[in-house]
Design an enzyme around this catalytic site. Structure first.
Site, PDB file in Angstrom:
ATOM      1  N   ASP A  31       0.828  -1.203   0.000  1.00 26.51           N
ATOM      2  CA  ASP A  31       0.000   0.000   0.000  1.00 26.51           C
ATOM      3  C   ASP A  31       0.863   1.254   0.000  1.00 26.51           C
ATOM      4  OD1 ASP A  31      -2.224  -1.513   0.252  1.00 26.51           O
ATOM      5  OD2 ASP A  31      -2.621  -1.025   2.356  1.00 26.51           O
ATOM      6  N   MET A  49      -9.858   7.300   8.032  1.00 26.63           N
ATOM      7  CA  MET A  49     -10.114   8.056   6.800  1.00 26.63           C
ATOM      8  C   MET A  49     -11.091   9.194   7.078  1.00 26.63           C
ATOM      9  SD  MET A  49     -10.220   4.905   4.069  1.00 26.63           S
ATOM     10  CE  MET A  49     -10.694   3.572   5.155  1.00 26.63           C
ATOM     11  N   LYS A  54      -3.385   2.930  -2.784  1.00 28.20           N
ATOM     12  CA  LYS A  54      -4.615   3.675  -3.019  1.00 28.20           C
ATOM     13  C   LYS A  54      -4.684   4.754  -1.961  1.00 28.20           C
ATOM     14  CE  LYS A  54      -6.963  -0.102  -2.924  1.00 28.20           C
ATOM     15  NZ  LYS A  54      -8.075  -0.965  -2.609  1.00 28.20           N
TER      16      LYS A  54
HETATM   17  N1  SAH Z   1      -5.690  -1.255   7.902  1.00 26.92           N
HETATM   18  C1  SAH Z   1      -5.325   0.048   8.417  1.00 26.92           C
HETATM   19  C2  SAH Z   1      -6.348   1.102   8.055  1.00 26.92           C
HETATM   20  C3  SAH Z   1      -6.458   1.367   6.574  1.00 26.92           C
HETATM   21  S1  SAH Z   1      -7.541   2.697   6.227  1.00 26.92           S
HETATM   22  C4  SAH Z   1      -5.126  -0.037   9.922  1.00 26.92           C
HETATM   23  O1  SAH Z   1      -5.467  -1.063  10.540  1.00 26.92           O
HETATM   24  O2  SAH Z   1      -4.619   0.905  10.508  1.00 26.92           O
HETATM   25  C5  SAH Z   1      -6.398   4.058   6.119  1.00 26.92           C
HETATM   26  C6  SAH Z   1      -6.624   4.996   7.277  1.00 26.92           C
HETATM   27  O3  SAH Z   1      -5.973   4.493   8.436  1.00 26.92           O
HETATM   28  C7  SAH Z   1      -6.032   6.380   7.091  1.00 26.92           C
HETATM   29  O4  SAH Z   1      -6.878   7.202   6.327  1.00 26.92           O
HETATM   30  C8  SAH Z   1      -5.946   6.846   8.529  1.00 26.92           C
HETATM   31  O5  SAH Z   1      -7.217   7.221   9.031  1.00 26.92           O
HETATM   32  C9  SAH Z   1      -5.540   5.556   9.230  1.00 26.92           C
HETATM   33  N2  SAH Z   1      -4.075   5.455   9.383  1.00 26.92           N
HETATM   34  C10 SAH Z   1      -3.260   4.548   8.837  1.00 26.92           C
HETATM   35  N3  SAH Z   1      -1.992   4.726   9.245  1.00 26.92           N
HETATM   36  C11 SAH Z   1      -2.006   5.785  10.091  1.00 26.92           C
HETATM   37  C12 SAH Z   1      -1.020   6.463  10.861  1.00 26.92           C
HETATM   38  N4  SAH Z   1       0.266   6.092  10.849  1.00 26.92           N
HETATM   39  N5  SAH Z   1      -1.420   7.513  11.622  1.00 26.92           N
HETATM   40  C13 SAH Z   1      -2.703   7.890  11.673  1.00 26.92           C
HETATM   41  N6  SAH Z   1      -3.674   7.285  10.974  1.00 26.92           N
HETATM   42  C14 SAH Z   1      -3.346   6.240  10.189  1.00 26.92           C
END
Ligand code: SAH
Length: 265
Positions: A41, A177, A63
């Site tokens: 990703d 998100m 994405k």
């Molecule tokens: N599978 C991922 C989430 C994917 S959706 C998980 O479990 O974390 C993507 C969203 O995750 C982003 O838009 C944000 O809201 C959050 N996200 C992912 N990495 C992040 C980070 N390092 N800091 C803050 N938010 C994060």
């Protein structure tokens, strides 16, 4: 790891965690180090990708909202094709693959093609954000429920969430998100009766050197989201436990400024 945990022709859906390579599981690290090809990703950072073998093929299939480089169907197909060619395939996803990660589609594609697959869980963004804030996501007696919700709407569609169900003062909300929709979220929750003074926090780039944090109250959330953040991924936390955030003690590593510790006893 036993050799046969990762034979050629197999797909591992691996949680890359929130960004800091030290927050990978040991298993994830070992799988990454054995992969022939790694489909990753956009949110998987350089520190994690650096753990791949030098000969491994790295394929970005990122994405980010509004900038889709590959459709989900293309990604499904690429993963399956690589496995059918006999390669050890890692599908590396930010956080935990099972949380807003489209892993169901990829598992279905593997299953339908007869490709063996397995999941290696990861630390999800909400856990990393809570750690950065120095807060708990639950609070005895005050926040007995934790809800993970995504505020991502399909292009051109309004955000449709069950505000009445979400506006529960006895629950914490972790919104994935949610940056662009921060104003709509605040209005939706307050419209359904949640107190405008409910504590909220946003953590951008949680666990990474350029992490940013702000805490405020629900009625000021939109302003904060617009002014206090950059363009990294951000996690929104809403609920009573956020009031107890203790920013200082949790920050470690040379690149993290230690926030003044007035809040610490
Ligand atoms: N599978 C991922 C989430 C994917 S959706 C998980 O479990 O974390 C993507 C969203 O995750 C982003 O838009 C944000 O809201 C959050 N996200 C992912 N990495 C992040 C980070 N390092 N800091 C803050 N938010 C994060």
């Amino acid at each position: 790891m036993a050799q046969d945990l990762f034979p050629g022709g197999m797909v591992w859906l691996v949680g890359a965690g929130p960004g800091d390579p030290d927050l990978l599981t040991r298993k994830a690290e070992r799988l990454i180090a054995r992969a022939d090809v790694v489909f990753h990703d956009a949110l998987v950072g350089a520190g994690v990708l650096a753990l791949c073998r030098e000969e491994a093929q790295l394929v970005p299939v990122g994405k980010r909202s509004g900038r889709h480089s590959k459709s989900q169907e293309e990604i499904d197909r690429m993963i399956v094709e690589a496995a059918l060619a006999g390669l050890r395939v890692v599908r590396l996803k930010g956080g935990d693959p099972s949380i807003f990660g489209r892993s169901a589609e990829e598992m279905t594609a593997c299953h339908d093609a007869g490709v063996p697959f397995a999941i290696c869980p990861g630390i999800t963004a909400a856990s990393a954000a809570a750690a950065s804030l120095g807060t708990s996501l639950t609070l005895r007696g005050l926040a007995r429920r934790l809800t993970f919700v995504t505020a991502h709407a399909r292009a051109g569609e309004d955000l449709e969430l069950d505000w009445a169900a979400l506006a529960d003062p006895g629950s914490s909300l972790a919104v994935y998100m949610g940056k662009a929709a921060a104003g709509a979220i605040a209005r939706g929750l307050m419209g359904a009766g949640l107190d405008p003074a409910t504590p909220v926090a946003m953590v951008e780039n949680a666990s990474l050197p350029d992490e940013r944090v702000f805490t405020t109250r629900l009625d000021l959330l939109e302003l904060g989201a617009r002014t206090a953040l950059g363009d990294g991924p951000a996690l929104l936390l809403i609920g009573a436990p956020i009031a107890g955030a203790r920013l200082a003690g949790n920050r470690c590593g040379d690149n993290h400024a230690v926030v003044a510790s007035q809040t610490q006893a």
